[in-house]
Structure formats: C-alpha cells, structure tokens
Design a protein around this motif. Structure first.
Motif, PDB file in Angstrom:
ATOM      1  N   TYR A   1       0.970  -1.227   0.043  1.00  0.00           N
ATOM      2  CA  TYR A   1       0.066   0.158   0.138  1.00  0.00           C
ATOM      3  C   TYR A   1       0.921   1.245  -0.178  1.00  0.00           C
ATOM      4  CZ  TYR A   1      -4.149   2.646   1.334  1.00  0.00           C
ATOM      5  OH  TYR A   1      -5.164   3.714   1.354  1.00  0.00           O
TER       6      TYR A   1
ATOM      7  N   ILE B   1      -8.001   5.774   1.599  1.00  0.00           N
ATOM      8  CA  ILE B   1      -8.981   4.675   1.846  1.00  0.00           C
ATOM      9  C   ILE B   1      -9.128   3.660   0.606  1.00  0.00           C
ATOM     10  CG2 ILE B   1     -11.160   3.886   2.725  1.00  0.00           C
ATOM     11  CD1 ILE B   1     -11.387   6.257   4.357  1.00  0.00           C
ATOM     12  N   ILE B   2      -8.674   2.483   0.963  1.00  0.00           N
ATOM     13  CA  ILE B   2      -8.812   1.349  -0.217  1.00  0.00           C
ATOM     14  C   ILE B   2      -9.960   0.259   0.174  1.00  0.00           C
ATOM     15  CG2 ILE B   2      -7.910  -0.283  -1.723  1.00  0.00           C
ATOM     16  CD1 ILE B   2      -5.274   1.406  -1.793  1.00  0.00           C
ATOM     17  N   ARG B   3     -10.897   0.065  -0.563  1.00  0.00           N
ATOM     18  CA  ARG B   3     -11.725  -0.979   0.000  1.00  0.00           C
ATOM     19  C   ARG B   3     -11.469  -2.273  -0.820  1.00  0.00           C
ATOM     20  NH1 ARG B   3     -16.008   1.323   2.486  1.00  0.00           N
ATOM     21  NH2 ARG B   3     -16.186   3.723   2.325  1.00  0.00           N
TER      22      ARG B   3
ATOM     23  N   MET C   1     -12.655  -6.086   3.744  1.00  0.00           N
ATOM     24  CA  MET C   1     -12.013  -5.172   4.400  1.00  0.00           C
ATOM     25  C   MET C   1     -11.641  -3.981   3.918  1.00  0.00           C
ATOM     26  SD  MET C   1     -11.484  -7.277   7.267  1.00  0.00           S
ATOM     27  CE  MET C   1     -10.228  -6.711   8.026  1.00  0.00           C
ATOM     28  N   VAL C   2     -10.860  -2.828   4.673  1.00  0.00           N
ATOM     29  CA  VAL C   2     -10.696  -1.637   4.184  1.00  0.00           C
ATOM     30  C   VAL C   2      -9.378  -1.502   4.650  1.00  0.00           C
ATOM     31  CG1 VAL C   2     -11.186   0.819   4.395  1.00  0.00           C
ATOM     32  CG2 VAL C   2     -13.037  -0.944   4.168  1.00  0.00           C
TER      33      VAL C   2
ATOM     34  N   TYR D   1      -6.652   1.458   5.410  1.00  0.00           N
ATOM     35  CA  TYR D   1      -6.837   2.957   5.891  1.00  0.00           C
ATOM     36  C   TYR D   1      -5.288   3.364   6.000  1.00  0.00           C
ATOM     37  CZ  TYR D   1      -7.454   7.357   8.462  1.00  0.00           C
ATOM     38  OH  TYR D   1      -7.202   8.503   9.034  1.00  0.00           O
TER      39      TYR D   1
ATOM     40  N   ARG E   1     -12.418  -3.401   9.066  1.00  0.00           N
ATOM     41  CA  ARG E   1     -13.819  -4.025   8.387  1.00  0.00           C
ATOM     42  C   ARG E   1     -14.397  -2.574   7.906  1.00  0.00           C
ATOM     43  NH1 ARG E   1     -14.315  -9.318   8.832  1.00  0.00           N
ATOM     44  NH2 ARG E   1     -13.276 -10.424  10.755  1.00  0.00           N
ATOM     45  N   LYS E   2     -15.312  -2.845   6.774  1.00  0.00           N
ATOM     46  CA  LYS E   2     -16.019  -1.988   6.212  1.00  0.00           C
ATOM     47  C   LYS E   2     -17.084  -1.157   7.326  1.00  0.00           C
ATOM     48  CE  LYS E   2     -19.546  -4.678   4.054  1.00  0.00           C
ATOM     49  NZ  LYS E   2     -19.976  -5.061   2.692  1.00  0.00           N
TER      50      LYS E   2
ATOM     51  N   ILE F   1     -15.278   1.599   9.122  1.00  0.00           N
ATOM     52  CA  ILE F   1     -14.774   2.880   8.413  1.00  0.00           C
ATOM     53  C   ILE F   1     -16.120   3.689   8.046  1.00  0.00           C
ATOM     54  CG2 ILE F   1     -14.916   2.008   6.157  1.00  0.00           C
ATOM     55  CD1 ILE F   1     -12.304   4.296   7.555  1.00  0.00           C
ATOM     56  N   GLU F   2     -17.298   3.203   8.314  1.00  0.00           N
ATOM     57  CA  GLU F   2     -18.599   3.804   8.141  1.00  0.00           C
ATOM     58  C   GLU F   2     -18.742   4.942   9.232  1.00  0.00           C
ATOM     59  OE1 GLU F   2     -21.687   1.041   8.324  1.00  0.00           O
ATOM     60  OE2 GLU F   2     -21.258   0.511   6.039  1.00  0.00           O
TER      61      GLU F   2
ATOM     62  N   HIS G   1     -16.493   7.249   9.905  1.00  0.00           N
ATOM     63  CA  HIS G   1     -15.187   7.731   9.436  1.00  0.00           C
ATOM     64  C   HIS G   1     -14.740   8.951  10.351  1.00  0.00           C
ATOM     65  CE1 HIS G   1     -12.737  10.157   6.726  1.00  0.00           C
ATOM     66  NE2 HIS G   1     -12.102   8.979   6.646  1.00  0.00           N
TER      67      HIS G   1
END
Length: 294
Positions: free
Chosen positions: A202, A243-245, A250-251, A253, A268-269, A272-273, A275
């Motif tokens: 990343y 941020i990459i999903r 998974m996410v 950050y 987990r997604k 990140i909700e 945020h």
C-alpha cells in the motif's frame, strides 16, 4: 532496487558505512565475510562500542559452517565485552528452499550455536533468528523486528496502537517508516504475514501516486531532525490520507503522521462507516506521538 538487479551487485570488499536518515537516524556498517575484525589491526572497541545490534547473514543455499564458526567466535567476544548488543541472525536466501528444509536448516544452526556457546560457558544467550529473502517481504519484516528493539519508546507505541484499535474497530495497525517500509511498531495482536505484505505494498501505491499528484518538496531544505514529529518553525502541509476497499470486505486506511511515518490500518467496512470517529481517534493518536517524542 528490484531483487533481480541485485545479481549485478559486486561483493563487498571493505567495511562500508551507510548513514540512514529517516524517522530515527542510524548507521549501517557492512562487513565483508572474509574480514577478521579480531585481528589486532582492527579496533574492536571502535567497531562494537557504540552499536546496538549485530546482524549476521548466513547463506542458506551455501555451505555455512565456516561462517557459523565465525559467528560463534564473535558472539563469545561480544558476551565478554558488550553483552547488551542485540544479536540477530538472518538465515538468508531461503526462497529456493522447501518449507521442511527451511525448518531443518534453522534447527541445525540454532542447535550448533547453542552447543558451541554452552561449551564456552555462555548459556541462555539471547539470539534472534530470521528466515529472509529479497523476493518477498520477509527481509523487511526481519529488519522491522531489529529496529523495534532499538526504540526505547516501543512499549508506549504499542499501547497507543492498542488503544486506537480498540476504540476504532481496527483489526490491525502498523506504524510504518515510509522510506524503508519498516514498521517501527504495531499493536499487540499477532502479525499476519499477508496483512503486513498488503500494508507494505500500500505504501508503494501511495508513494507512486504522490510522485504524480503530490506536493513538490524543496530538496534544498534541511531535513527534519530525527525523532521529531513536528517543528513549529516549518510550514506544515495537510497530512496525506487514503482509503482502499478490498474485495474481501476489508478496508485499508492510511494516514500520514509526518514526512517519515505513516499509520496503516486494516479494518472491516463497518468500522470505516464511522469515518469521523476514526479520524478523531487517529488525530488523538498523532498528538500522543508528538508528546512521546518531545
């Protein structure tokens, strides 16, 4: 440098000193295998007097008994004169070996070393062994563990990352040195190799994008002092974040801490909700880092 280009590197013929200017300034001394630094012409105290770690590299694909014998003699001398130096053994070039052969090679090296040191009267010598290769991330992970032992604030950093993970729903967090891709700290949960690899890759993605779209840095400006996270006299620019999903839900950050350090988290997604909460907790973490390194 790509691993394939290392084939064209010449063998080390003399002692070389490479200064590394990054999050923490340190110097790497590269010794050719044929040099006997116990010879009276070498100043043993000058070589090892101010060093924090000894990294001994063994070629797992070659005959290593002679190199292992030199390692034993070196460890014995260090235990007599500088017992506080960390001893790290890199069992290198394991990429071409089967898993069983890797284990057998490491077991043989560990057993021979323990027997030799025991015969010399040194029991329970703390030695770390690492299976490494330049064709995967194992060499970076091994260097990460070496550098972590040299950071006095490591325990504090781990505690801060633990608090960040528990309050933000983060599965795994790494504090990376961007230039070297060495992680200087992580939370207390076990390090999964795949998680480390994807976080390390990343960094390459973000660096490549930053070179195209990032802010131009004036190379004539003096570098930031080692260990300093902030300098009030310098003009600060907004920290980079990304941020990459992933396809598995998974996410990833990333948050730039300063010009040297970056925080990379795997979550987990659902986490990140929230945020805003994550951003707030990361800012608190960053402020705490500044206080740790004041």
């Amino acid at each position: 440098m790509p691993p394939t280009e290392t084939l064209f590197l010449e063998s080390t013929t003399r002692i070389t000193k490479d200064p590394i200017h990054s999050f923490m300034d340190f110097q790497v001394w590269d010794f050719p295998g044929q040099i006997d630094f116990f010879d009276p012409t070498f100043d043993f105290d000058n070589i090892f007097g101010e060093h924090g770690a000894l990294i001994w590299v063994l070629d797992a694909q070659d005959e290593y008994l002679e190199a292992l014998s030199k390692l034993h003699a070196t460890i014995i001398q260090l235990q007599r004169n500088y017992p506080m130096i960390n001893i790290e053994v890199f069992i290198h070039k394991v990429d071409g070996l089967s898993d069983d052969y890797k284990i057998d090679t490491q077991r043989d090296i560990v057993q021979r070393t323990q027997d030799e040191l025991s015969d010399a009267g040194f029991d329970n010598v703390q030695i770390s062994y690492h299976l490494t290769s330049i064709y995967d991330h194992s060499i970076f992970e091994a260097f990460s563990k070496v550098i972590q032992k040299l950071i006095p604030q490591l325990g504090t950093l781990e505690n801060l990352l633990n608090v960040l993970c528990s309050n933000s729903g983060i599965e795994k967090a790494f504090l990376f040195d961007v230039l070297s891709k060495i992680y200087i700290a992580t939370d207390s949960s076990p390090v999964d190799v795949q998680s480390y690899e994807i976080c390390s890759d990343y960094i390459d993605v973000i660096v490549d994008i930053s070179e195209i779209y990032g802010q131009l840095i004036d190379a004539s400006q003096p570098p930031q002092s080692a260990g300093s996270l902030n300098n009030g006299e310098e003009e600060t620019s907004p920290e980079a974040s990304s941020i990459i999903r992933l396809q598995n839900g998974m996410v990833l950050y990333l948050r730039e801490i300063n010009k040297y350090l970056a925080l990379i988290c795997l979550m987990r997604k659902e986490s990140i909700e929230k945020h805003g909460l994550v951003e707030y907790n990361v800012q608190v973490f960053q402020n705490a880092l500044e206080k740790v390194f004041e």
